[in-house]
Motif scaffolding. Structure first.
Motif, PDB file in Angstrom:
ATOM      1  N   TRP A 180       0.833  -1.206   0.000  1.00 51.43           N
ATOM      2  CA  TRP A 180       0.000   0.000   0.000  1.00 51.43           C
ATOM      3  C   TRP A 180       0.865   1.253   0.000  1.00 51.43           C
ATOM      4  O   TRP A 180       0.464   2.293  -0.527  1.00 51.43           O
ATOM      5  CB  TRP A 180      -0.973  -0.016   1.174  1.00 51.43           C
ATOM      6  CG  TRP A 180      -0.378   0.301   2.518  1.00 51.43           C
ATOM      7  CD1 TRP A 180       0.218  -0.571   3.379  1.00 51.43           C
ATOM      8  CD2 TRP A 180      -0.352   1.587   3.149  1.00 51.43           C
ATOM      9  NE1 TRP A 180       0.634   0.097   4.515  1.00 51.43           N
ATOM     10  CE2 TRP A 180       0.292   1.414   4.404  1.00 51.43           C
ATOM     11  CE3 TRP A 180      -0.793   2.853   2.792  1.00 51.43           C
ATOM     12  CZ2 TRP A 180       0.494   2.465   5.290  1.00 51.43           C
ATOM     13  CZ3 TRP A 180      -0.600   3.914   3.677  1.00 51.43           C
ATOM     14  CH2 TRP A 180       0.043   3.706   4.905  1.00 51.43           C
ATOM     15  N   ASP A 181       2.072   1.175   0.567  1.00 50.03           N
ATOM     16  CA  ASP A 181       3.007   2.304   0.499  1.00 50.03           C
ATOM     17  C   ASP A 181       3.425   2.549  -0.949  1.00 50.03           C
ATOM     18  O   ASP A 181       3.486   3.695  -1.410  1.00 50.03           O
ATOM     19  CB  ASP A 181       4.250   2.025   1.349  1.00 50.03           C
ATOM     20  CG  ASP A 181       4.095   2.522   2.776  1.00 50.03           C
ATOM     21  OD1 ASP A 181       3.391   3.529   2.975  1.00 50.03           O
ATOM     22  OD2 ASP A 181       4.671   1.908   3.691  1.00 50.03           O
ATOM     23  N   ARG A 182       3.722   1.461  -1.643  1.00 48.86           N
ATOM     24  CA  ARG A 182       4.136   1.592  -3.044  1.00 48.86           C
ATOM     25  C   ARG A 182       2.990   2.109  -3.914  1.00 48.86           C
ATOM     26  O   ARG A 182       3.204   2.930  -4.817  1.00 48.86           O
ATOM     27  CB  ARG A 182       4.622   0.246  -3.573  1.00 48.86           C
ATOM     28  CG  ARG A 182       5.961  -0.193  -2.995  1.00 48.86           C
ATOM     29  CD  ARG A 182       6.446  -1.433  -3.721  1.00 48.86           C
ATOM     30  NE  ARG A 182       7.821  -1.732  -3.389  1.00 48.86           N
ATOM     31  CZ  ARG A 182       8.556  -2.634  -4.023  1.00 48.86           C
ATOM     32  NH1 ARG A 182       8.049  -3.298  -5.045  1.00 48.86           N
ATOM     33  NH2 ARG A 182       9.797  -2.862  -3.669  1.00 48.86           N
ATOM     34  N   ALA A 183       1.790   1.627  -3.622  1.00 53.81           N
ATOM     35  CA  ALA A 183       0.634   2.086  -4.400  1.00 53.81           C
ATOM     36  C   ALA A 183       0.395   3.580  -4.171  1.00 53.81           C
ATOM     37  O   ALA A 183       0.133   4.336  -5.120  1.00 53.81           O
ATOM     38  CB  ALA A 183      -0.603   1.279  -4.019  1.00 53.81           C
ATOM     39  N   LEU A 184       0.475   4.006  -2.919  1.00 54.34           N
ATOM     40  CA  LEU A 184       0.329   5.429  -2.611  1.00 54.34           C
ATOM     41  C   LEU A 184       1.396   6.251  -3.320  1.00 54.34           C
ATOM     42  O   LEU A 184       1.107   7.295  -3.922  1.00 54.34           O
ATOM     43  CB  LEU A 184       0.426   5.651  -1.100  1.00 54.34           C
ATOM     44  CG  LEU A 184       0.560   7.105  -0.626  1.00 54.34           C
ATOM     45  CD1 LEU A 184      -0.700   7.896  -0.957  1.00 54.34           C
ATOM     46  CD2 LEU A 184       0.857   7.166   0.873  1.00 54.34           C
ATOM     47  N   ALA A 185       2.643   5.760  -3.279  1.00 55.98           N
ATOM     48  CA  ALA A 185       3.740   6.490  -3.898  1.00 55.98           C
ATOM     49  C   ALA A 185       3.554   6.586  -5.414  1.00 55.98           C
ATOM     50  O   ALA A 185       3.765   7.653  -6.011  1.00 55.98           O
ATOM     51  CB  ALA A 185       5.070   5.816  -3.566  1.00 55.98           C
ATOM     52  N   ALA A 186       3.150   5.486  -6.045  1.00 56.41           N
ATOM     53  CA  ALA A 186       2.976   5.494  -7.502  1.00 56.41           C
ATOM     54  C   ALA A 186       1.855   6.451  -7.912  1.00 56.41           C
ATOM     55  O   ALA A 186       2.000   7.232  -8.867  1.00 56.41           O
ATOM     56  CB  ALA A 186       2.683   4.087  -8.000  1.00 56.41           C
ATOM     57  N   GLY A 187       0.745   6.399  -7.194  1.00 58.06           N
ATOM     58  CA  GLY A 187      -0.360   7.302  -7.512  1.00 58.06           C
ATOM     59  C   GLY A 187      -0.003   8.752  -7.285  1.00 58.06           C
ATOM     60  O   GLY A 187      -0.319   9.630  -8.106  1.00 58.06           O
ATOM     61  N   ALA A 188       0.684   9.030  -6.163  1.00 59.90           N
ATOM     62  CA  ALA A 188       1.096  10.400  -5.863  1.00 59.90           C
ATOM     63  C   ALA A 188       2.077  10.916  -6.905  1.00 59.90           C
ATOM     64  O   ALA A 188       2.007  12.079  -7.326  1.00 59.90           O
ATOM     65  CB  ALA A 188       1.722  10.458  -4.469  1.00 59.90           C
ATOM     66  N   PHE A 189       2.998  10.044  -7.342  1.00 63.23           N
ATOM     67  CA  PHE A 189       3.985  10.449  -8.339  1.00 63.23           C
ATOM     68  C   PHE A 189       3.297  10.900  -9.623  1.00 63.23           C
ATOM     69  O   PHE A 189       3.604  11.964 -10.172  1.00 63.23           O
ATOM     70  CB  PHE A 189       4.926   9.275  -8.622  1.00 63.23           C
ATOM     71  CG  PHE A 189       6.017   9.577  -9.609  1.00 63.23           C
ATOM     72  CD1 PHE A 189       7.180  10.216  -9.204  1.00 63.23           C
ATOM     73  CD2 PHE A 189       5.876   9.215 -10.948  1.00 63.23           C
ATOM     74  CE1 PHE A 189       8.192  10.498 -10.122  1.00 63.23           C
ATOM     75  CE2 PHE A 189       6.880   9.492 -11.865  1.00 63.23           C
ATOM     76  CZ  PHE A 189       8.033  10.136 -11.448  1.00 63.23           C
ATOM     77  N   CYS A 190       2.339  10.113 -10.100  1.00 57.65           N
ATOM     78  CA  CYS A 190       1.641  10.467 -11.350  1.00 57.65           C
ATOM     79  C   CYS A 190       0.856  11.769 -11.195  1.00 57.65           C
ATOM     80  O   CYS A 190       0.919  12.650 -12.072  1.00 57.65           O
ATOM     81  CB  CYS A 190       0.698   9.337 -11.760  1.00 57.65           C
ATOM     82  SG  CYS A 190       1.530   7.800 -12.211  1.00 57.65           S
TER      83      CYS A 190
END
Length: 460
Positions: A180-190
């Motif tokens: 979920w950390d990675r998912a949050l980071a990927a979404g925030a990055f985009c």
């Protein structure tokens, strides 16, 4: 070493950061109407001094960084009687700069271990995501190809905040982080890259390039192959979503002398002309400057063009400095510029030194601490690059980043002292300062504490 869950202060600080960095009170008008920032700030201070020996924590953060920040604050205060806008400079210090210093103090002193710092980084990213989502979906690009009509921050300011947040996002793409950390980071990055495109800031674009270069050449928190995917993804978003108007704006960076926005032409309102005048204000007021937040006033009453236009009854734009370093030098003098520049140079070098101490997991500076040091250093580099085109020297965000660095240095210093004492075989109690003080329970906070503790344990 067991790292405890968040104490009361760690539960409050994300809301303070959201208020003073991401300006939630400007997005939700009712919060501004009830003086939410003041109430929250006072509440946070109360929690800070009521839990875990706040005064002792302050002594643990007596560092060169803290002294430089205090030195800048002293220069601002001493300069009030000599400011071009005495009342404005005093009001700015009390209402804006002092709360920023108190926030940085609480952040640096409140960090007890690496999980505390990760907690603050994560909540900072969430704040950035919510803020950029609000900006992206609510505001539109104007005829000039840039976001306009924003609240508090303008397009250049928003871009600076974004490029300073991107390294924090990359940290959570590391191997071993929860899904979920990675998912949050990927979404925030985009979302942040899309908002950066919509902002249309050339200073933000240069900051993005600086971040990408630093990540490729220096950052070792994630494998090089993963990093190249992140960089490729960022440029793919730029290529697919950047309009012809956006790229036309960015191409002007290749020919700055031909851009009226930089040169100003005969009106003298371009960036380079303003910077030159700003250095002149510092040269004529070398010790205390023209006063905090008095740069626009200096443009009107001190510049040759401003005086000539005033005498002839013509108008002249009282502009901001559009450069954090020029503004701090013009408003606080040579010593203020030296302190401000040294603050970032010292901190970036300190993070680099910390990274070079990297050892195996469990050591005072393990892979996590080294990655945190690199992350903060790249974020500060991003501020220095983008801040060269924005008057952001008083923003809360750079001081929060500096506080992250101070907290990390404190944690590693304590761990190094504990490791040295363990090697020495000391039989007495370790006098290295408690890194895991027992949280003090505050009435009315049990429910929130239980929720946060549950989330915290799931991260372990």
């Amino acid at each position: 070493m067991v790292e405890s869950g968040p104490d009361a202060l760690m539960m409050v600080l994300p809301f303070v950061i959201a208020t003073y960095v991401w300006r939630v009170q400007d997005l939700v008008s009712v919060l501004g109407a009830i003086k939410f920032p003041l109430l929250l700030g006072l509440g946070a201070l109360a929690v800070f001094f009521a839990t875990n020996s706040g005064l002792r924590r302050l002594r643990e953060n007596d560092t060169p960084m803290a002294r430089m920040v205090i030195g800048i604050a002293i220069l601002i205060v001493i300069g009030v009687p000599f400011s071009l806008i005495r009342g404005g400079s005093l009001s700015f210090f009390l209402k804006d700069y002092l709360p920023t210093l108190l926030l940085a103090m609480m952040v640096a002193a409140g960090i007890r271990h690496g999980r505390d710092l990760e907690w603050l980084l994560r909540t900072t990213i969430i704040g950035a995501t919510l803020y950029c989502g609000y900006i992206f979906f609510r505001f539109h690009v104007g005829a000039n190809g840039r976001l306009g009509g924003l609240v508090y921050y303008d397009a250049n300011d928003v871009s600076l905040l974004i490029v300073c947040t991107l390294p924090l996002i990359v940290y959570f793409l590391r191997p071993g982080m929860r899904a979920w950390d990675r998912a949050l980071a990927a979404g925030a990055f985009c979302l942040l890259i899309l908002t950066l495109i919509k902002a249309g800031s050339r200073g933000g674009f240069l900051g993005l390039i600086a971040v990408m270069v630093a990540l490729i050449t220096w950052y070792r928190g994630i494998p090089r192959s993963h990093m190249m995917l992140v960089i490729a993804g960022g440029f793919a978003i730029l290529s697919l979503r950047g309009s012809d108007q956006y790229w036309a704006l960015m191409k002007t960076l290749l020919h700055p002398t031909e851009d009226p926005n930089w040169t100003g032409g005969d009106m003298g309102e371009g960036r380079m002309a303003i910077w030159k005048r700003g250095m002149g204000y510092m040269a004529h007021h070398p010790f205390l400057g023209v006063g905090a937040r008095a740069f626009p006033r200096a443009e009107g009453v001190l510049s040759d063009r401003g005086q000539a236009n005033l005498a002839g009854g013509a108008g002249f734009k009282w502009s901001a400095a559009h450069n954090s370093f020029v503004e701090i030098g013009a408003e606080t003098g040579i010593f203020g510029l030296i302190l401000f520049t040294s603050l970032f140079v010292y901190t970036i070098r300190a993070m680099a030194r910390l990274n070079r101490k990297r050892g195996p997991p469990g050591s005072p500076v393990g892979p996590r601490e080294a990655a945190l040091a690199q992350t903060i250093a790249v974020a500060l580099i991003a501020f220095c690059v983008s801040g060269f085109f924005v008057s952001a020297n008083y923003f809360a965000y750079p001081y929060v980043l500096l506080a992250f660095a101070a907290g990390l240095l404190k944690v590693t210093r304590v761990r190094e002292a504990a490791a040295a004492q363990e090697v020495a075989g000391s039989a007495g109690p370790m006098d290295v300062g408690p890194v895991q003080p027992t949280p003090t329970r505050i009435p009315g906070m049990r429910g929130g504490a239980a929720i946060v503790q549950t989330v915290w344990r799931k991260q372990a």
